[in-house]
Design a protein around this motif. Structure first.
Motif, PDB file in Angstrom:
ATOM      1  N   UNK A 298       0.855  -1.186   0.000  1.00 41.27           N
ATOM      2  CA  UNK A 298       0.000   0.000   0.000  1.00 41.27           C
ATOM      3  C   UNK A 298       0.892   1.237   0.000  1.00 41.27           C
ATOM      4  N   UNK A 299       0.286   2.394  -0.270  1.00 40.41           N
ATOM      5  CA  UNK A 299       1.036   3.652  -0.225  1.00 40.41           C
ATOM      6  C   UNK A 299       1.660   3.814   1.160  1.00 40.41           C
ATOM      7  N   UNK A 300       2.896   4.316   1.102  1.00 39.30           N
ATOM      8  CA  UNK A 300       3.615   4.510   2.359  1.00 39.30           C
ATOM      9  C   UNK A 300       2.816   5.445   3.285  1.00 39.30           C
ATOM     10  N   UNK A 301       2.742   5.042   4.560  1.00 38.33           N
ATOM     11  CA  UNK A 301       2.038   5.861   5.550  1.00 38.33           C
ATOM     12  C   UNK A 301       0.566   5.532   5.684  1.00 38.33           C
ATOM     13  N   UNK A 302       0.100   4.600   4.895  1.00 36.99           N
ATOM     14  CA  UNK A 302      -1.322   4.248   4.946  1.00 36.99           C
ATOM     15  C   UNK A 302      -1.657   3.603   6.296  1.00 36.99           C
ATOM     16  N   UNK A 303      -2.744   4.015   6.884  1.00 38.54           N
ATOM     17  CA  UNK A 303      -3.236   3.434   8.134  1.00 38.54           C
ATOM     18  C   UNK A 303      -4.409   2.526   7.812  1.00 38.54           C
ATOM     19  N   UNK A 304      -4.443   1.348   8.547  1.00 43.80           N
ATOM     20  CA  UNK A 304      -5.423   0.322   8.214  1.00 43.80           C
ATOM     21  C   UNK A 304      -6.442   0.119   9.330  1.00 43.80           C
ATOM     22  N   UNK A 305      -7.637  -0.261   8.927  1.00 45.09           N
ATOM     23  CA  UNK A 305      -8.671  -0.774   9.844  1.00 45.09           C
ATOM     24  C   UNK A 305      -9.167  -2.077   9.249  1.00 45.09           C
ATOM     25  N   UNK A 306      -9.737  -2.994  10.179  1.00 47.22           N
ATOM     26  CA  UNK A 306     -10.055  -4.345   9.742  1.00 47.22           C
ATOM     27  C   UNK A 306     -11.478  -4.718  10.153  1.00 47.22           C
ATOM     28  N   UNK A 307     -12.030  -5.619   9.425  1.00 47.52           N
ATOM     29  CA  UNK A 307     -13.313  -6.219   9.789  1.00 47.52           C
ATOM     30  C   UNK A 307     -13.309  -7.647   9.279  1.00 47.52           C
ATOM     31  N   UNK A 308     -13.464  -8.579  10.288  1.00 43.90           N
ATOM     32  CA  UNK A 308     -13.491  -9.996   9.928  1.00 43.90           C
ATOM     33  C   UNK A 308     -14.925 -10.427   9.673  1.00 43.90           C
ATOM     34  N   UNK A 309     -15.051 -11.386   8.754  1.00 45.32           N
ATOM     35  CA  UNK A 309     -16.357 -11.912   8.367  1.00 45.32           C
ATOM     36  C   UNK A 309     -16.336 -13.421   8.522  1.00 45.32           C
ATOM     37  N   UNK A 310     -17.467 -13.946   9.069  1.00 48.67           N
ATOM     38  CA  UNK A 310     -17.654 -15.393   9.178  1.00 48.67           C
ATOM     39  C   UNK A 310     -18.962 -15.718   8.481  1.00 48.67           C
ATOM     40  N   UNK A 311     -18.874 -16.613   7.537  1.00 43.52           N
ATOM     41  CA  UNK A 311     -20.070 -16.958   6.772  1.00 43.52           C
ATOM     42  C   UNK A 311     -20.631 -15.753   6.052  1.00 43.52           C
ATOM     43  N   UNK A 312     -19.769 -14.784   5.719  1.00 41.89           N
ATOM     44  CA  UNK A 312     -20.172 -13.599   4.976  1.00 41.89           C
ATOM     45  C   UNK A 312     -20.732 -12.505   5.840  1.00 41.89           C
ATOM     46  N   UNK A 313     -20.760 -12.730   7.141  1.00 43.59           N
ATOM     47  CA  UNK A 313     -21.319 -11.719   8.030  1.00 43.59           C
ATOM     48  C   UNK A 313     -20.219 -11.169   8.919  1.00 43.59           C
ATOM     49  N   UNK A 314     -20.275  -9.830   9.148  1.00 46.38           N
ATOM     50  CA  UNK A 314     -19.233  -9.247   9.984  1.00 46.38           C
ATOM     51  C   UNK A 314     -19.330  -9.760  11.418  1.00 46.38           C
ATOM     52  N   UNK A 315     -18.158 -10.004  11.998  1.00 47.10           N
ATOM     53  CA  UNK A 315     -18.094 -10.467  13.385  1.00 47.10           C
ATOM     54  C   UNK A 315     -17.926  -9.246  14.269  1.00 47.10           C
ATOM     55  N   UNK A 316     -18.842  -9.050  15.105  1.00 48.17           N
ATOM     56  CA  UNK A 316     -18.822  -7.880  15.969  1.00 48.17           C
ATOM     57  C   UNK A 316     -17.550  -7.864  16.804  1.00 48.17           C
ATOM     58  N   UNK A 317     -16.868  -6.727  16.753  1.00 44.89           N
ATOM     59  CA  UNK A 317     -15.655  -6.557  17.540  1.00 44.89           C
ATOM     60  C   UNK A 317     -14.417  -7.164  16.925  1.00 44.89           C
ATOM     61  N   UNK A 318     -14.576  -7.891  15.823  1.00 44.34           N
ATOM     62  CA  UNK A 318     -13.402  -8.513  15.181  1.00 44.34           C
ATOM     63  C   UNK A 318     -12.777  -7.485  14.241  1.00 44.34           C
ATOM     64  N   UNK A 319     -12.026  -6.531  14.810  1.00 44.33           N
ATOM     65  CA  UNK A 319     -11.500  -5.402  14.039  1.00 44.33           C
ATOM     66  C   UNK A 319      -9.994  -5.265  14.198  1.00 44.33           C
ATOM     67  N   UNK A 320      -9.354  -6.409  14.482  1.00 46.99           N
ATOM     68  CA  UNK A 320      -7.894  -6.395  14.599  1.00 46.99           C
ATOM     69  C   UNK A 320      -7.293  -7.091  13.394  1.00 46.99           C
ATOM     70  N   UNK A 321      -5.977  -7.028  13.358  1.00 44.76           N
ATOM     71  CA  UNK A 321      -5.295  -7.651  12.220  1.00 44.76           C
ATOM     72  C   UNK A 321      -5.215  -9.162  12.385  1.00 44.76           C
ATOM     73  N   UNK A 322      -5.680  -9.683  13.580  1.00 42.61           N
ATOM     74  CA  UNK A 322      -5.676 -11.128  13.803  1.00 42.61           C
ATOM     75  C   UNK A 322      -7.038 -11.541  14.356  1.00 42.61           C
ATOM     76  N   UNK A 323      -7.350 -12.822  14.210  1.00 42.77           N
ATOM     77  CA  UNK A 323      -8.660 -13.327  14.636  1.00 42.77           C
ATOM     78  C   UNK A 323      -8.507 -14.797  14.996  1.00 42.77           C
ATOM     79  N   UNK A 324      -9.055 -15.155  16.172  1.00 40.45           N
ATOM     80  CA  UNK A 324      -9.044 -16.557  16.613  1.00 40.45           C
ATOM     81  C   UNK A 324     -10.383 -17.188  16.256  1.00 40.45           C
TER      82      UNK A 324
END
Length: 649
Positions: A499-525
């Motif tokens: 990505x362009x240098x300096x870009x800041x990221x946000x995340x949203x994990x999906x399970x079965x196509x639906x967003x997982x509430x609170x799953x907004x980190x770069x990792x997911x268990x």
């Protein structure tokens, strides 16, 4: 009147020969020795008339004449002649009498009709031509009247070659060995007379009469010599060849010669040759000229054309010199010769700034004197004006984009400096030929000023046109990738990519196509609730001055059963009859429910399902182990057995 005796009558008819007497009838009286000659008939000297008369008889008798014309008596008496006109019939009666006794000795009569006679009398012949060039003439023995109209058709070999009033024809080569015929037509007062005459035509070539050529002109290089060819046979075509000391001059074949420079000290003459079809060819040579002298070169003071200004071209105007002069040049700056500057033009150098220019012209030509002339000094050479162009910005004004300047066409050797502007203000440090649009430039117009400089030239600055307002940039982005295995209990991480240098990221994990509430980190268990469902992640990049960009990863395979974290159970306690043994399970996955099964000599002990076990007497001499079974939703059930104890005492 006494009775006529020995009367004889003769009638003469027909057309008399012009100019000759008609004496075909002669009457004589044998008895009386009378001689009476027939009358003669000839042309009268008067127009439209005839004359007739009688010769002397040689007898001394009187003759009495009676004349009738066209049956009418016109005269009687002793006159022995009379005249009549064309077409009239004359009847003549002659009585011969004794002059003394007037006795009739005889009587004779004649009748003659004069024919209609032509008014034109022509007697002509053709004088032939012996050789080509001779002239055929129509010659006249008789030509009456003098003002008769004549036309001659000339034929050579049966081909009509000339028609007109001329009674001569000059022969040409085409007439050689061909017969010549002249058809003469005479016209007068409505009458026409035609006479045809022939000759053999010329049988040999004509002889060309050669002239005596002479050379006219001044024997000096560059002067024009001409030929006075002299008198030649009419129609002769002349060719020329000029010589210089007996050597032919290349290409000199006209009746003029401009004396070449190579002729200095030599003499010139010309040979003239005459040619004409049907004639012999003849050549004639002029006398030689005096030795040719060198010519003085006509010269002029040259002048410098153009403005002496660095980078500009100046040229030399030589002025009027002798025709054919070849020039060499030498340019001077500040009174000193400029090395290599030997052309007719000169490009003013930066080193010439503030100096006066001049040029020396040397003219030379074979056969002419060499002359050098130097121009007047110019004004001092001024600073040049750079050839310049308005620069142009290449690229799109967009945050993150790189813009470059296109300087355009400038004088060769120009050095450039740059200054970029944003919103009309100079950008500190932006002094290169390229500029990357900053987030702070968003919504502002950009421009660039290019300054060109070169030794000897005035410095020039040119500013480009403004760009459009800088737009938000487009982030360099990538589709994220999930690292790890989709398995309950596993930790998945997102690989963002480039990505362009300096870009800041946000995340949203999906399970079965639906967003997982609170799953907004770069990792997911992976949770037990995720079992059997695919997972994905959306990454959103943001950077000041750029449009945000969101990218979603590919889905993982459906989440599989997890693998429990286990530990091998251990048995603690004294392995002695009646003693209590305990199962130490260690660390297991959180939330795992454990169950136990004790074994003696490998056989399940019925009801022994707790974490402790009291050794019965029946177990003496036997080994004991325990099996621990862990169960947790979303995980595979796992059973692990401890190590067997020593034999029970």
């Amino acid at each position: 009147m006494a009775e006529a005796r020995d009367v004889q009558t003769a009638e003469i008819t027909g057309t008399p020969i012009l100019g000759a007497g008609i004496n075909n009838v002669a009457l004589r009286s044998a008895k009386n020795q009378m001689e009476a000659a027939a009358p003669y008939f000839r042309d009268s000297d008067f127009s439209d008339g005839h004359f007739y008369g009688f010769p002397e008889t040689g007898v001394l008798l009187d003759r009495y004449f009676q004349y009738r014309i066209n049956g009418e008596k016109v005269d009687v008496g002793y006159k022995p002649s009379f005249s009549a006109k064309d077409g009239e019939t004359v009847h003549i009666t002659v009585e011969a009498r004794d002059p003394e006794q007037y006795e009739l000795y005889g009587e004779t009569s004649w009748t003659h009709t004069f024919p209609k006679r032509s008014k034109i009398r022509i007697s002509s012949f053709l004088s032939g031509a012996d050789a080509v060039g001779d002239t055929n003439y129509v010659n006249f023995d008789e030509r009456e009247p003098w003002n008769v109209e004549l036309t001659v058709d000339w034929y050579v070999g049966n081909k009509l070659v000339k028609t007109g009033p001329e009674t001569f024809l000059r022969t040409t080569a085409d007439h050689l060995n061909k017969p010549t015929k002249a058809v003469l037509t005479a016209r007068y007062q409505g009458e026409t007379l035609v006479r045809t005459m022939t000759s053999d035509g010329p049988r040999k070539l004509g002889t060309t009469l050669a002239g005596y050529p002479s050379v006219v002109g001044t024997p000096v290089v560059g002067e024009l010599l001409t030929v006075n060819a002299g008198n030649w046979t009419e129609g002769t075509k002349l060719s020329y060849r000029w010589y210089m000391d007996s050597e032919p001059i290349a290409g000199a074949t006209s009746n003029k010669l401009q004396i070449p420079g190579a002729a200095v000290g030599k003499s010139i003459y010309v040979q003239v040759e005459g040619h004409q079809s049907g004639f012999t060819s003849v050549s004639s040579v002029s006398e030689t000229t005096p030795k040719i002298k060198i010519a003085s070169t006509s010269s002029a003071t040259p002048s410098v054309q153009g403005t002496p200004k660095v980078g500009a071209n100046v040229s030399v105007s030589t002025g009027n010199w002798s025709k054919g002069t070849k020039f060499s040049h030498q340019w001077y700056a500040g009174g000193k010769p400029v090395k290599g500057a030997t052309a007719s033009t000169y490009s003013v150098k930066p080193a010439d700034l503030g100096k006066q220019l001049s040029v020396k012209v040397t003219g030379s030509q074979l056969g002419y004197s060499t002359v050098s002339k130097t121009s007047a000094l110019t004004a001092k050479a001024a600073a040049g004006t750079l050839v310049s162009s308005t620069p142009r910005i290449s690229g799109t004004a967009k945050v993150g984009n790189k813009l470059t300047v296109m300087a355009g066409t400038w004088s060769k050797g120009t050095k450039f400096s740059y200054q970029w502007y944003v919103g009309g203000k100079p950008v500190k440090g932006a002094a290169a030929s390229a500029y990357s649009v900053k987030p702070a430039d968003l919504g502002k117009q950009l421009s660039v000023k290019v300054t060109g400089s070169q030794l000897g030239y005035s410095t020039v600055s040119k500013t480009s046109a403004l760009t459009a307002k800088a737009a938000a940039g487009t982030l360099v982005s990538s589709t994220p990738r999930i690292s790890g295995t989709a398995k309950v209990g596993n930790k998945l991480t997102v690989m963002a990519g480039t990505w362009s240098k300096g870009t800041k990221f946000s995340y949203q994990w999906y399970v079965g196509g639906k967003p997982v509430k609170g799953a907004a980190a770069s990792a997911y268990s992976v949770k037990p609730a995720d079992l059997g469902k695919p997972l994905s992640v959306k990454i959103t990049g943001k950077l000041s001055g750029y449009n945000a960009s969101a990218k979603i990863s590919r889905q993982t395979p459906k989440a599989a059963l997890g693998t429990l974290k286990t530990s091998k159970p251990k048995i603690t306690g004294s392995v002695t009859n009646g003693k209590r043994l305990s199962a130490s399970v260690g660390s297991w996955t959180k939330g795992t429910k454990l169950s136990y099964q004790w074994h003696v000599n490998g056989q399940k002990v019925k009801g022994a399902n707790k974490s402790t076990y009291v050794i019965p007497k029946s177990a003496r001499g036997k080994q004991i182990h325990v099996s621990v079974t862990g169960k947790n939703y979303g995980f595979k059930t796992v059973t692990i057995s401890s190590t067997k104890t020593a034999k029970v005492k």
